[in-house]
Design an enzyme around this catalytic site. Structure first.
Site: not given
Lengths: 283, 525
Positions: B77, B106, B142, B169-170, B253, B255, B257, B268, B302-303, B328, B331, B450
């Site tokens: 998932h 293009d 994951w 690809s990315s 991390h 990722e 963002y 925006s 922090h993870h 943040t 924003k 979890r």
């Protein structure tokens, strides 16, 4: 803002990308099957590589054709420059992961394994220090030394950078034979480097008992130098293509980004080696 | 308008037709559409996995799936939603919108653009196909933490190769976006005149180029540890499983963002349109986005507050993480200030945008709470964390994607989306979203872990509520499908400027946007 507007070249629909996708699907699923003992694995794996080679030939062939056909203007040239630069940056980050692993092991995890509860309860007598195959790998090995083949290889790669620049000067001043000779020498130096690397690996396996499974030292040594060697191989292939193009009369003194991209890549591989030489072999 | 429509109907498209058109296309709009369709299919696949998880958690005890399969579901998932749904959806938006917004004909590399997309179906095939191989899909979570990921079966190898292919690809997609933005802007479109969506994507693309190779390195080390005898993540060989976490989260991390900055960009664009005011603090928005991106490289641990780290390290990562609340906050403040005294109307895109601000901010606050090391040690690996990241990923990224889809559907299809269906979708989504995920905060604070298929009796009520909400949320997404299908097939004709307050180059071309736009670059004053 009224200068003539240069039309940006947008290619026609192309069949090559889907071949690349099929190739990587075969390659990935083939590798997964091979690693898990399925007979079809190697077949799919090598078929994937074959399709990939076909795709690369076709695709780059078309790009060369378009470039020689004068379809790429200044703006497209700028796009190529930006993209090659950022592609090399992504490669730098790939190597950073492995350099990071080496740094982490040497500075943090190995010393931690030699202190506190780990050494008292789990692996008594583990002294830490570098190089090490870890507390649970008693098989003795001899680490690589810097002075010898690695130092010679450093000299070879640095010289190849110089000969490549000499070739570039030849191209810019329209001295075609200097271009061809410089490229040829660079490629030969690259091949010499790779041959010495292979010899060194064989020596390490046969006499030093230094193998891929020689703990964290073997892991970092072979993955860093191995991925570097792969990049040298790719760089040498790129330069060989450029030599072929030079022989075919491609490139002009002021438009030859294909050559420059290959040269950038070669210099990048060169710089990675210098880092490798210092942190893997010397320190 | 009618002339434009018939022109489009007859097609100004040349080259192969039928399926081959889509396989060989080099058109950014075609490729954008494929990205969006692909990501929606993956969204539904990941959603089915989520609903199976929620069905199992409806009551205590094991009733629907085996624990081993449950672990595969939570893992897949996550992987499917992150790499298959959210990221490709934003790339789809980038493909469609960036050339239109900066006045380019293009993307800079149209053929490579095609390959970036067509690498995703093979990667998805490997990923989803891993359910059907001996041992099933990877069940390591994951994040694919070692040593668990070193022990998994063949499904893990397929996941590794899928990640490699998605990474290729990315990276190609990101380089394409960077070069397009730097090199393809219309005359007069200076960097600081660029729509904020382009800015956020430019910065996101840099993040992608910097961290996707690191992920590739991490999973490569897992692969060699699994099959070639290396000891990167084995303490016996002098390596360290914690090292995997460091390398993974150095990717992971930024990722996070990567998945939220383009969402900021979409919001925006939408808020000023429906507040009929220019964006408040444009320059500060750009700088805030860049600050978030730069800071994202110095917060990864922090993870890992509970995996063991010197106290100095914990303090550094705690403060660095809390620092991110500043840009943040800038924003959120700017969005609110844009709305302040605006002539606001609440069409579906605006509803999703305002909903985004409200719910995403809650997710941001729980993020701040998780950032505090002593609290995080209490809530690590509980449902509190699950609640937190679903508030930012579902109510953040996904709601922004919905907002953007409703906002630009007129430009893509030539028809206005049905407001009644859209509003129904919004209200069902936001209500069921909160029913699903709000109780998880309480579950987590009460200590429910979890990634566990069974739980103690005292968690039963909130879990049942969350499961009901989840099924409601899942079904609500079929309303979105209905809204899009209806919009594609017909509806009120959209004007070139489909929304009254919309600004930007994309609204100067007809709706639907012709196959080729800005072949002659417009001049921006």
């Amino acid at each position: 803002m009224t200068q003539t507007f240069e039309k940006y070249f947008v290619p026609e629909p192309s069949k090559y990308p889907i071949f690349g996708s099929i190739a990587l699907l075969l390659f990935g699923s083939g590798a997964a099957m091979w690693l898990n003992g399925f007979k079809a694995g190697p077949w799919a794996f090598f078929l994937g590589i074959a399709v990939l080679v076909f795709m690369l030939f076709g695709w780059f062939g078309q790009v060369v054709h378009e470039s020689e056909g004068g379809k790429y203007g200044r703006k497209v040239d700028r796009s190529f420059r930006w993209s090659m630069g950022w592609f090399i940056f992504s490669e730098v980050m790939f190597f950073a992961a492995f350099f990071g692993a080496l740094f982490y092991a040497r500075v943090l995890s190995v010393p931690w394994l030699a202190t506190g509860d780990t050494v008292e309860l789990l692996w008594q007598g583990f002294a830490g220090g570098w190089p090490t195959a870890g507390p649970d790998k008693p098989d003795p090995f001899t680490p690589m030394t810097a002075w010898g083949i690695p130092a010679l290889n450093t000299l070879i790669l640095l010289s190849s950078g110089a000969t490549l620049t000499w070739a570039h000067h030849g191209l810019r001043h329209d001295k075609r034979s200097q271009l061809k000779l410089g490229l040829l020498v660079t490629i030969l130096l690259g091949v010499l480097f790779l041959s010495l690397q292979i010899y060194e690996y064989r020596h390490a396996y046969a006499e030093l008992n230094l193998r891929l499974d020689t703990g964290i030292y073997g892991s970092t040594f072979y993955l860093l130098t191995g991925f570097h060697g792969m990049h040298v191989t790719v760089g040498a292939i790129m330069l060989t293509v450029m030599l072929g193009r030079a022989l075919a009369g491609h490139f002009t003194p002021d438009s030859h980004f294909g050559f420059e991209a290959a040269a950038w890549y070669w210099h990048f591989v060169d710089v990675v080696w210098l880092l490798l030489f210092v942190v893997v072999y010397l320190l | 308008m009618a002339a434009v429509m018939s022109d489009h109907a007859h097609g100004d498209h040349h080259g192969p037709t039928g399926l081959m058109r889509w396989i060989t296309t080099t058109n950014h709009k075609d490729i954008g559409t494929m990205y969006l369709v692909f990501s929606f299919i993956m969204f539904l696949s990941g959603g089915v996995m989520a609903l199976t998880i929620r069905a199992e958690l409806f009551q205590p005890g094991l009733q629907v799936v085996q624990p081993e399969f449950f672990n595969q579901l939570t893992t897949m998932h996550g992987l499917v939603m992150v790499f298959g749904a959210i990221m490709p959806a934003f790339v789809g938006f980038a493909n469609w919108q960036i050339p239109l917004m900066i006045g380019a004909c293009d993307m800079a590399f149209a053929r490579m653009n095609n390959w970036s997309f067509w690498l995703l179906p093979p990667a998805a095939t490997l990923l989803i196909g891993s359910f059907f191989v001996p041992g099933g899909a990877t069940a390591a979570g994951w994040t694919l933490y070692a040593p668990l990921s070193v022990q998994m079966g063949m499904g893990m190898d397929m996941a590794i190769f899928a990640i490699h292919i998605m990474g290729v690809s990315s990276i190609m997609g990101a380089i394409n976006i960077v070069v397009t933005i730097l090199n393809m802007r219309a005359p007069g479109m200076t960097m600081m005149k660029m729509p904020l969506f382009c800015w956020t994507w430019l910065i996101t693309a840099y993040l992608l180029i910097a961290v996707m190779p690191v992920l590739a390195g991490a999973v490569t080390m897992v692969l060699t540890d699994r099959h070639f005898g290396t000891s990167f993540f084995s303490a016996a060989g002098g390596g360290d499983p914690v090292m995997y976490q460091h390398i993974f989260w150095f990717f992971g991390h930024p990722e996070v963002y990567i998945m939220i900055l383009p969402a900021f960009g979409i919001i925006s664009q939408i808020i000023p349109t429906f507040a009929r005011k220019p964006l408040f603090g444009y320059a500060s928005m750009v700088y805030a986005t860049a600050s978030i991106a730069i800071l994202s490289f110095s917060v990864w641990a922090h993870h890992m507050f509970t995996t063991g780290m010197p106290a100095v390290g914990q303090l550094f990562f705690m403060y660095a993480t809390m620092l991110i609340a500043v840009p943040t906050g800038v924003k959120v403040f700017n969005w609110v200030a844009t709305m302040w005294r605006g002539s606001m109307t609440f069409e579906t895109p605006m509803l999703f945008a305002v909903g985004f601000i409200f719910v995403f901010t809650m997710g941001g606050f729980t993020g701040l709470i998780c950032a505090i090391a002593p609290i995080d040690i209490q809530v690590q690996d509980t449902y509190y964390v699950v609640a937190h990241f679903h508030y930012v990923l579902v109510a953040g990224s996904l709601f922004a994607l919905f907002a953007g889809a409703y906002y630009w559907l007129p430009k893509w299809t030539g028809h206005m989306p049905d407001e009644r269906i859209g509003k129904l979708h919004f209200w069902c989504s936001i209500v069921f979203f909160n029913i699903t995920f709000f109780p998880m905060h309480f579950l987590g604070l009460a200590g429910m872990p979890r990634r566990i298929p069974d739980y103690a009796l005292q968690f039963a009520d909130f879990n049942m509520l969350a499961s009901i909400g989840a099924f409601g949320f899942g079904l609500s997404q079929l309303i979105f499908l209905a809204a899009v299908v209806k919009c594609v097939r017909g509806g009120e004709k959209a004007a070139a400027r489909a929304w009254e307050g919309a600004e930007g180059l994309e609204w100067t071309v007809p709706s639907p946007a012709p196959h080729h736009t800005f072949e002659e670059a417009p001049v921006v004053k």
